[in-house]
Design an enzyme around this catalytic site. Structure first.
Site, PDB file in Angstrom:
ATOM      1  N   ASN A 113       0.834  -1.064   0.117  1.00 22.51           N
ATOM      2  CA  ASN A 113      -0.194   0.044  -0.006  1.00 22.51           C
ATOM      3  C   ASN A 113       0.952   1.275   0.010  1.00 22.51           C
ATOM      4  O   ASN A 113       2.052   1.203   0.033  1.00 22.51           O
ATOM      5  CB  ASN A 113      -0.998   0.022   1.179  1.00 22.51           C
ATOM      6  CG  ASN A 113      -0.157  -0.077   2.473  1.00 22.51           C
ATOM      7  OD1 ASN A 113       0.603   0.905   2.677  1.00 22.51           O
ATOM      8  ND2 ASN A 113      -0.585  -1.061   3.330  1.00 22.51           N
ATOM      9  N   ARG A 114       0.327   2.562   0.104  1.00 19.70           N
ATOM     10  CA  ARG A 114       1.083   3.706  -0.339  1.00 19.70           C
ATOM     11  C   ARG A 114       1.641   4.306   1.240  1.00 19.70           C
ATOM     12  O   ARG A 114       1.992   5.392   1.028  1.00 19.70           O
ATOM     13  CB  ARG A 114      -0.033   4.583  -0.981  1.00 19.70           C
ATOM     14  CG  ARG A 114      -0.300   4.260  -2.322  1.00 19.70           C
ATOM     15  CD  ARG A 114      -1.277   5.266  -2.903  1.00 19.70           C
ATOM     16  NE  ARG A 114      -0.910   6.773  -2.613  1.00 19.70           N
ATOM     17  CZ  ARG A 114      -1.883   7.604  -2.768  1.00 19.70           C
ATOM     18  NH1 ARG A 114      -3.383   7.523  -3.027  1.00 19.70           N
ATOM     19  NH2 ARG A 114      -1.360   8.793  -2.682  1.00 19.70           N
TER      20      ARG A 114
END
Length: 401
Positions: A204-205
């Site tokens: 994920n970011r």
């Protein structure tokens, strides 16, 4: 005002100065004579755009030994050597910097840098405690490589960290009060990575910046901090923090259960993957003309719920919820439902999406409490949000039982 002591770490003050001026601040550099043996006045003048001197007799008509301290919004000394700390503690004033420290009525932030033996010496520790008792902020030093081959506690904090603390104090002069003395805090940060094969993963970011800000502020408030970090984009370890690195959600779970065993406060700020591949391929999946096989996923453990279930009496648990709203439910309503479902004491709710929270320097949201109270957190640095969280933790910890 940026004071620079006469230690080898003086060269790092140039980066501190550059970051402060580039963020819009007017910075007057006041070095000691020893500092000018490591970095010349011309360098500080070029970076600050202001005259640099260590001598209180220069420009006497302007009374610099008084005016500099009177006019400053913040004084930062980096590096603050054992000598500077001793002089400041005992009110000695034999150069421009130490004179200025006596006249400053704004927040004063000292960033120590010295060998471990010097930092741990009873005289230095006594001086540090004396200064802190007067309201001077003496930061915890970092650990790592020192002069020569030595390593240990006493390394100057990373310049980016020094600037973050400085900017926080310009917004809140009480942000680093030592309200967490004697408290062990366990914090998770960053995103987890769930491997597909030896080179690919599902992630994920999350950058980990919010979790690191929580750890940084907690350590400077006096807590013993253990930081369990997933993918954090090579962030520098905050000063005074013990770091444990992990990769996957399962690794994060195991590490958090271990450190939570004797923690007083647990903060789950990591962005934990909800799912992981059911199976891991032992070799790199090859690109062929055929369509790839579907990836079958399985649920990861809910670490926050597990920690809440396993908590011991008096342990405080804080969760984070990264949410997006939809046509029927707002971000805040999703957060309220998550607080009920997770059972933690406090929950920070962030709206995420393009330019929001993940990979950003700033953050905003709401702090929800199990008692039903809700505190909006205005847009600001992630260190500011961390301060709001630690204020709430301190308030709950001091409530009568």
């Amino acid at each position: 005002m940026l004071g620079v002591g006469g230690g080898i770490a003086a060269y790092k003050a140039c980066e501190v100065l550059r970051r402060l001026t580039e963020s819009g601040h007017s910075v007057r550099v006041v070095p000691t004579e020893g500092a000018l043996k490591f970095v010349g006045a011309a360098t500080f003048e070029a970076l600050s755009g202001q005259v640099v001197t260590a001598d209180p007799f220069d420009d006497v008509h302007e009374v610099p030994h008084v005016k500099l301290g009177q006019n400053a919004d913040l004084v930062v000394v980096a590096p603050a050597t054992a000598n500077i700390i001793a002089k400041a503690a005992h009110g000695l004033a034999d150069d421009l910097l130490t004179n200025t420290l006596l006249t400053a009525r704004c927040p004063v932030l000292l960033i120590p840098a010295m060998h471990t033996e010097m930092w741990e010496h009873p005289a230095t520790q006594h001086n540090v405690q004396l200064l802190r008792s007067r309201g001077v902020i003496v930061a915890e030093p970092a650990s790592g490589r020192l002069t020569g081959k030595d390593t240990g506690k006493g390394r100057l904090s990373d310049p980016a960290e020094i600037v973050e603390l400085a900017r926080l104090l310009l917004v809140r002069r009480d942000a680093l009060e030592r309200t967490l003395e004697g408290v062990h805090v366990a914090i998770s940060a960053g995103g987890t990575r769930e491997p597909l094969d030896p080179v690919r993963f599902i992630g994920n970011r999350s950058s980990g910046k919010q979790g690191y800000a929580l750890a940084r502020v907690a350590a400077q408030r006096g807590a013993r901090v253990t930081l369990v970090a997933g993918n954090t984009a090579d962030l520098a370890t905050p000063a005074g923090v013990d770091l444990i690195r992990v990769g996957s959600a399962v690794e994060l779970k195991d590490a958090m259960h271990k450190v939570a065993a004797d923690a007083d406060v647990i903060v789950m700020a990591a962005a934990v993957a909800d799912f992981r591949p059911t199976s891991l391929t032992g070799h790199k999946i090859k690109k062929t003309s055929a369509d790839p096989d579907p990836i079958t996923l399985t649920k990861n453990p809910d670490i926050l719920v597990e920690l809440v279930s396993a908590r011991r009496e008096g342990q405080l648990i804080v969760g984070f919820a990264a949410e997006t709203g939809d046509d029927t439910t707002s971000v805040l309503d999703y957060g309220r439902a998550k607080l009920r479902r997770k059972g933690c004491d406090l929950l920070v709710v962030n709206a995420v999406g393009a330019g929001l929270a993940f990979e950003q320097e700033n953050n905003a949201g709401w702090l929800l409490s199990a008692d039903g109270s809700e505190t909006p957190i205005p847009h600001g640095s992630k260190a500011q949000l961390a301060s709001v969280v630690w204020d709430a933790v301190t308030a709950r910890s001091t409530e009568p039982q």
